[in-house]
Design an enzyme around this catalytic site. Structure first.
Site, PDB file in Angstrom:
ATOM      1  N   LYS A 126      -5.101   2.237  -0.965  1.00 22.48           N
ATOM      2  CA  LYS A 126      -6.268   3.030  -1.352  1.00 22.48           C
ATOM      3  C   LYS A 126      -6.310   3.197  -2.859  1.00 22.48           C
ATOM      4  CE  LYS A 126      -7.916   5.739   2.371  1.00 22.48           C
ATOM      5  NZ  LYS A 126      -7.524   6.721   3.343  1.00 22.48           N
ATOM      6  N   MET A 175      -3.129   5.831  13.735  1.00 24.88           N
ATOM      7  CA  MET A 175      -4.390   6.109  13.034  1.00 24.88           C
ATOM      8  C   MET A 175      -5.238   7.076  13.850  1.00 24.88           C
ATOM      9  SD  MET A 175      -5.225   2.261  11.676  1.00 24.88           S
ATOM     10  CE  MET A 175      -4.727   1.446  13.188  1.00 24.88           C
ATOM     11  N   ASP A 188       0.877  -1.180   0.000  1.00 23.05           N
ATOM     12  CA  ASP A 188       0.000   0.000   0.000  1.00 23.05           C
ATOM     13  C   ASP A 188       0.910   1.223   0.000  1.00 23.05           C
ATOM     14  OD1 ASP A 188       0.684   0.270   2.787  1.00 23.05           O
ATOM     15  OD2 ASP A 188      -0.738  -1.351   3.143  1.00 23.05           O
TER      16      ASP A 188
HETATM   17  N1  SAH Z   1       2.288  -1.367  10.783  1.00 22.24           N
HETATM   18  C1  SAH Z   1       2.455   0.070  10.912  1.00 22.24           C
HETATM   19  C2  SAH Z   1       1.196   0.750  11.381  1.00 22.24           C
HETATM   20  C3  SAH Z   1       0.027   0.602  10.427  1.00 22.24           C
HETATM   21  S1  SAH Z   1      -1.403   1.484  10.937  1.00 22.24           S
HETATM   22  C4  SAH Z   1       3.645   0.341  11.843  1.00 22.24           C
HETATM   23  O1  SAH Z   1       4.113  -0.580  12.542  1.00 22.24           O
HETATM   24  O2  SAH Z   1       4.131   1.466  11.850  1.00 22.24           O
HETATM   25  C5  SAH Z   1      -1.222   3.005  10.069  1.00 22.24           C
HETATM   26  C6  SAH Z   1      -0.785   4.100  11.010  1.00 22.24           C
HETATM   27  O3  SAH Z   1       0.592   3.983  11.300  1.00 22.24           O
HETATM   28  C7  SAH Z   1      -0.913   5.497  10.470  1.00 22.24           C
HETATM   29  O4  SAH Z   1      -2.234   5.981  10.576  1.00 22.24           O
HETATM   30  C8  SAH Z   1       0.016   6.254  11.389  1.00 22.24           C
HETATM   31  O5  SAH Z   1      -0.575   6.481  12.646  1.00 22.24           O
HETATM   32  C9  SAH Z   1       1.122   5.243  11.588  1.00 22.24           C
HETATM   33  N2  SAH Z   1       2.287   5.468  10.710  1.00 22.24           N
HETATM   34  C10 SAH Z   1       2.865   4.579   9.910  1.00 22.24           C
HETATM   35  N3  SAH Z   1       3.962   5.086   9.316  1.00 22.24           N
HETATM   36  C11 SAH Z   1       4.081   6.341   9.785  1.00 22.24           C
HETATM   37  C12 SAH Z   1       5.027   7.396   9.574  1.00 22.24           C
HETATM   38  N4  SAH Z   1       6.086   7.250   8.770  1.00 22.24           N
HETATM   39  N5  SAH Z   1       4.836   8.553  10.235  1.00 22.24           N
HETATM   40  C13 SAH Z   1       3.803   8.727  11.079  1.00 22.24           C
HETATM   41  N6  SAH Z   1       2.875   7.771  11.311  1.00 22.24           N
HETATM   42  C14 SAH Z   1       3.023   6.596  10.673  1.00 22.24           C
END
Ligand code: SAH
Length: 261
Positions: free
Chosen positions: A68, A183, A47
């Site tokens: 998306k 999120m 994604d």
């Molecule tokens: N598996 C991912 C999280 C997926 S849920 C992890 O471990 O990071 C998606 C959420 O992750 C986003 O809405 C945001 O809150 C966060 N996220 C992921 N990458 C990010 C980034 N580079 N900067 C800020 N928030 C991030």
């Protein structure tokens, strides 16, 4: 064991799926294994969350976007599950690339079970989660020996006021530990209200880290009772991490010397 009923496919032709975490976005934060697998993969299902720099490393012909779609609709999870199984059954080495770590709010758990149910060999390749790397990129440690000995990772996606909310904000308000919300941009007003209602101090430091470790990372800071206004005036958008707790105040003490923040 795999299903041998597919015409012409023998078990030995089944490929393998790697559920791979990409880390928060900076290509230097890919694991050595993730980088190698991106090079070796026949197909990469992804994604947008791995970010433009990492996605840009993958040859166009290998890439398949299951995030998306144009128009803002998410690709249904069933479609992604089906593509994982069929591309592996065609004998491919398949990387399912996810932002951060594949099992932290990443549906890695669901995909893993789907693969197992369909007899597809798989491996989980951990990544650096944005839940920890995001705060760090802003000069915020998620624990601190002097005053914070626990940290909770929670989803901000659910409506915090609905009765059946799976996140117990009352309990979280009383842990005394750091709260890291993923999120959590859209529903920020809801859960900050809940935390205040359950007794957290209005001047508790809060930071929002948008696109952590991406070239256009942004950080905005405030307190539990000001952060919604800060979000609005700065125009903070997903993906962003919300860090709530005393640790968020550490940033001020170091930011002058923190590169990139
Ligand atoms: N598996 C991912 C999280 C997926 S849920 C992890 O471990 O990071 C998606 C959420 O992750 C986003 O809405 C945001 O809150 C966060 N996220 C992921 N990458 C990010 C980034 N580079 N900067 C800020 N928030 C991030």
């Amino acid at each position: 064991m795999s299903d041998n009923s597919h015409e012409g496919k023998r078990e030995s032709t089944v490929g393998k799926v790697y559920l791979v975490g990409s880390g928060p976005g900076d290509p230097d934060l890919l694991t050595v294994k993730a980088k190698r697998l991106l090079e070796e993969a026949d197909v990469v299902l992804h994604d947008k969350l791995p970010g433009p720099e990492i996605l840009g490393m993958i040859p166009e012909e290998k890439r398949e976007d299951v995030g998306k779609r144009a128009g803002g609709e998410w690709t249904p999870q069933e479609y992604t599950n089906t593509r994982l199984v069929e591309t592996a059954q065609q004998g491919n080495v398949v990387v399912r690339l996810k932002g951060g770590d594949p099992t932290v709010f990443g549906r890695g758990g669901e995909e893993m079970v789907h693969l197992a149910n369909n007899g597809i060999p798989f491996e989980i390749v951990p990544g650096i989660t944005s839940a920890i790397a995001g705060p760090e990129a802003a000069g915020i440690p998620v624990t601190h020996r002097d005053y914070v000995s626990s940290v909770s990772f929670v989803t901000g996606h659910e409506d915090p006021t609905k009765d059946e909310s799976a996140v117990d904000w009352e309990a979280l308000a009383n842990t005394g530990g750091t709260i890291v919300v993923l999120m959590g941009v859209g529903k920020l007003p809801g859960y900050t209200d809940e935390l205040l209602k359950y007794g957290m101090a209005p001047d508790t430091p809060v930071a929002l880290i948008e696109r952590a470790t991406w070239p256009d990372q942004r950080v905005a800071t405030g307190t539990l009772d000001t952060i919604v206004d800060v979000r609005d005036s700065e125009g903070i958008e997903p993906p962003a991490i919300t860090v709530i707790g005393e640790v968020a105040g550490e940033r001020e003490r170091v930011v002058e010397f923190l590169e990139g923040a």
